[in-house]
Design an enzyme around this catalytic site. Structure first.
Site, mmCIF file in Angstrom:
data_model
loop_
_atom_site.group_PDB
_atom_site.id
_atom_site.type_symbol
_atom_site.label_atom_id
_atom_site.label_comp_id
_atom_site.label_asym_id
_atom_site.label_seq_id
_atom_site.Cartn_x
_atom_site.Cartn_y
_atom_site.Cartn_z
ATOM 1 N N MET A 1 43.914 25.767 30.371
ATOM 2 C CA MET A 1 43.401 24.746 29.437
ATOM 3 C C MET A 1 43.708 25.252 28.036
ATOM 4 O O MET A 1 42.810 25.629 27.274
ATOM 5 C CB MET A 1 41.893 24.551 29.671
ATOM 6 C CG MET A 1 41.595 23.772 30.945
ATOM 7 S SD MET A 1 39.908 23.977 31.533
ATOM 8 C CE MET A 1 40.129 25.446 32.533
ATOM 9 N N HIS B 1 44.445 27.814 36.188
ATOM 10 C CA HIS B 1 44.311 26.523 35.498
ATOM 11 C C HIS B 1 44.284 26.783 33.993
ATOM 12 O O HIS B 1 43.291 27.269 33.459
ATOM 13 C CB HIS B 1 42.995 25.872 35.985
ATOM 14 C CG HIS B 1 42.642 24.588 35.325
ATOM 15 N ND1 HIS B 1 41.405 23.999 35.476
ATOM 16 C CD2 HIS B 1 43.355 23.750 34.512
ATOM 17 C CE1 HIS B 1 41.370 22.865 34.786
ATOM 18 N NE2 HIS B 1 42.526 22.702 34.187
ATOM 19 N N ASP C 1 38.635 19.070 40.530
ATOM 20 C CA ASP C 1 37.973 20.158 39.803
ATOM 21 C C ASP C 1 36.867 19.605 38.905
ATOM 22 O O ASP C 1 37.139 18.841 37.976
ATOM 23 C CB ASP C 1 39.034 20.886 38.961
ATOM 24 C CG ASP C 1 38.499 22.120 38.258
ATOM 25 O OD1 ASP C 1 37.343 22.488 38.480
ATOM 26 O OD2 ASP C 1 39.282 22.716 37.479
ATOM 27 N N SER D 1 35.772 28.770 41.730
ATOM 28 C CA SER D 1 36.121 29.041 40.335
ATOM 29 C C SER D 1 35.317 30.220 39.817
ATOM 30 O O SER D 1 34.085 30.156 39.738
ATOM 31 C CB SER D 1 35.839 27.816 39.457
ATOM 32 O OG SER D 1 35.911 28.203 38.099
ATOM 33 N N GLY E 1 29.488 23.471 35.594
ATOM 34 C CA GLY E 1 28.154 22.915 35.762
ATOM 35 C C GLY E 1 27.956 21.503 35.257
ATOM 36 O O GLY E 1 26.816 21.082 35.035
ATOM 37 N N MET F 1 40.769 29.229 29.054
ATOM 38 C CA MET F 1 40.460 28.285 27.963
ATOM 39 C C MET F 1 40.698 28.954 26.619
ATOM 40 O O MET F 1 40.321 30.119 26.434
ATOM 41 C CB MET F 1 38.996 27.856 28.042
ATOM 42 C CG MET F 1 38.589 27.290 29.382
ATOM 43 S SD MET F 1 36.830 26.900 29.378
ATOM 44 C CE MET F 1 36.596 26.367 31.072
ATOM 45 N N ASP G 1 40.079 29.858 35.417
ATOM 46 C CA ASP G 1 40.084 28.918 34.297
ATOM 47 C C ASP G 1 40.340 29.644 32.988
ATOM 48 O O ASP G 1 39.515 30.449 32.549
ATOM 49 C CB ASP G 1 38.730 28.198 34.222
ATOM 50 C CG ASP G 1 38.532 27.247 35.381
ATOM 51 O OD1 ASP G 1 39.336 26.309 35.512
ATOM 52 O OD2 ASP G 1 37.577 27.449 36.161
ATOM 53 N N GLY H 1 36.411 22.295 30.187
ATOM 54 C CA GLY H 1 35.863 23.171 29.156
ATOM 55 C C GLY H 1 34.607 23.917 29.592
ATOM 56 O O GLY H 1 34.318 24.984 29.069
ATOM 57 N N HIS I 1 40.270 30.343 41.944
ATOM 58 C CA HIS I 1 40.584 29.442 40.832
ATOM 59 C C HIS I 1 40.188 30.137 39.525
ATOM 60 O O HIS I 1 39.030 30.523 39.340
ATOM 61 C CB HIS I 1 39.818 28.127 40.990
ATOM 62 C CG HIS I 1 40.170 27.085 39.970
ATOM 63 N ND1 HIS I 1 41.287 26.293 40.068
ATOM 64 C CD2 HIS I 1 39.547 26.712 38.831
ATOM 65 C CE1 HIS I 1 41.341 25.462 39.033
ATOM 66 N NE2 HIS I 1 40.294 25.706 38.258
ATOM 67 N N MET J 1 41.041 16.205 37.143
ATOM 68 C CA MET J 1 39.781 16.668 36.572
ATOM 69 C C MET J 1 38.693 15.621 36.817
ATOM 70 O O MET J 1 38.849 14.455 36.453
ATOM 71 C CB MET J 1 39.921 16.907 35.056
ATOM 72 C CG MET J 1 40.737 18.128 34.666
ATOM 73 S SD MET J 1 40.182 19.685 35.411
ATOM 74 C CE MET J 1 38.471 19.761 34.872
HETATM 75 C C1 DX5 Z 1 36.099 23.117 34.007
HETATM 76 C C2 DX5 Z 1 36.883 24.038 34.900
HETATM 77 C C3 DX5 Z 1 36.339 24.119 36.270
HETATM 78 C C4 DX5 Z 1 34.943 24.664 36.357
HETATM 79 C C5 DX5 Z 1 34.286 23.943 37.490
HETATM 80 O O1 DX5 Z 1 36.790 22.930 32.826
HETATM 81 O O2 DX5 Z 1 38.232 23.602 35.001
HETATM 82 O O3 DX5 Z 1 37.211 24.837 37.142
HETATM 83 O O4 DX5 Z 1 34.882 26.043 36.576
HETATM 84 O O5 DX5 Z 1 32.949 24.257 37.496
HETATM 85 P P1 DX5 Z 1 31.887 23.438 38.339
HETATM 86 O O6 DX5 Z 1 32.314 23.496 39.776
HETATM 87 O O7 DX5 Z 1 30.613 24.143 38.066
HETATM 88 O O8 DX5 Z 1 31.894 22.015 37.821
HETATM 89 ZN ZN ZN Z 2 39.502 24.592 36.591
#
Ligand code: DX5
Ligand code: ZN
Length: 216
Positions: free
Chosen positions: A68, A66, A175, A8, A145, A37, A35, A142, A33, A137
């Site tokens: 969101m 992805h 994810d 990601s 880490g 948002m 993200d 959001g 990947h 998920m």
């Molecule tokens: C969270 C994202 C993830 C995120 C994962 O909302 O959809 O793709 O980047 O990050 P890690 O692997 O650090 O949990």
């Molecule tokens: Zn994601």
């Protein structure tokens, strides 16, 4: 087929984005990947079209996008034009999910549905034949880490059971909070694709970390 690894880029160094994209290109990773948002569906804003365009210009592997965001139908053709290969929308953000999935496929992309940790996997039962990927998920979406939610294993088992019973061949992607510590168990519980953000990019040797995830 071996499981897929999708780093990601949310956890990448955006001051050195091209370098981090080249790292993924040179690794055993399968997908990028991305993200997206909107600050409404999730309490954070990530990055938008100009950054996706830049990533697409340098990436040599498929883009796993992805979304969101609320009302994702508005942007299906935009992401198709930007070069998305997989477009995943959230179950919780779609009033007419079946129509949305058809629109994604008609735009030439694989259609994915993501479910938040509180959404029963059984909610997808009647669209499992109309999608290419289910994104489970394993954190609340959001932020990168976060801590992996252990209930995810039971959810994967139930989803895998529905997949086997219906003889479907969609990809099960996980994810959030994924790393070498849980990759093996996730694969053996039914996951076919692992998203990993901070575990890859916070590692001083990310190519090696990706290789470990790939061989988990
Ligand atoms: C969270 C994202 C993830 C995120 C994962 O909302 O959809 O793709 O980047 O990050 P890690 O692997 O650090 O949990
Ligand atoms: Zn994601």
């Amino acid at each position: 087929m071996s499981h897929l690894i999708a780093p990601s880029l949310l956890a990448a160094d955006f001051g050195n984005l091209q370098r981090d994209i080249e790292m993924v290109n040179s690794s055993e990773a399968d997908w990028f990947h991305l993200d997206i948002m909107d600050g409404v569906f999730v309490p954070n804003i990530s990055y938008g079209m100009p950054v996706v365009k830049t990533i697409a210009e340098h990436a040599k592997k498929p883009l796993d996008v992805h979304l969101m965001i609320v009302d994702p139908d508005r942007y299906i053709s935009t992401f198709a034009d930007l070069g998305a290969d997989v477009l995943t929308v959230h179950f919780e953000a779609c009033t007419h999910l079946h129509r949305t999935l058809q629109a994604i496929r008609n735009a030439g992309m694989k259609a994915g549905v993501a479910i938040n940790p509180h959404t029963p996997v059984e909610s997808l039962r009647d669209v499992l034949g109309d999608l290419d990927l289910v994104l489970v998920m394993s954190v609340n979406p959001g932020f990168g880490g976060q801590l992996f939610i252990e209930q995810t294993y039971l959810r994967l088992e139930r989803l895998q059971g529905m997949k086997t019973a219906g003889q479907f061949d969609f990809i099960i992607e996980v994810d959030g909070g994924v790393g070498v510590h849980n990759a093996g168990k996730l694969i053996s519980t039914g996951a076919n694709a692992l998203v990993a953000g901070s575990s890859v990019f916070s590692n001083p040797h990310p190519v090696d970390e990706i290789a470990r995830l790939k061989s988990s």
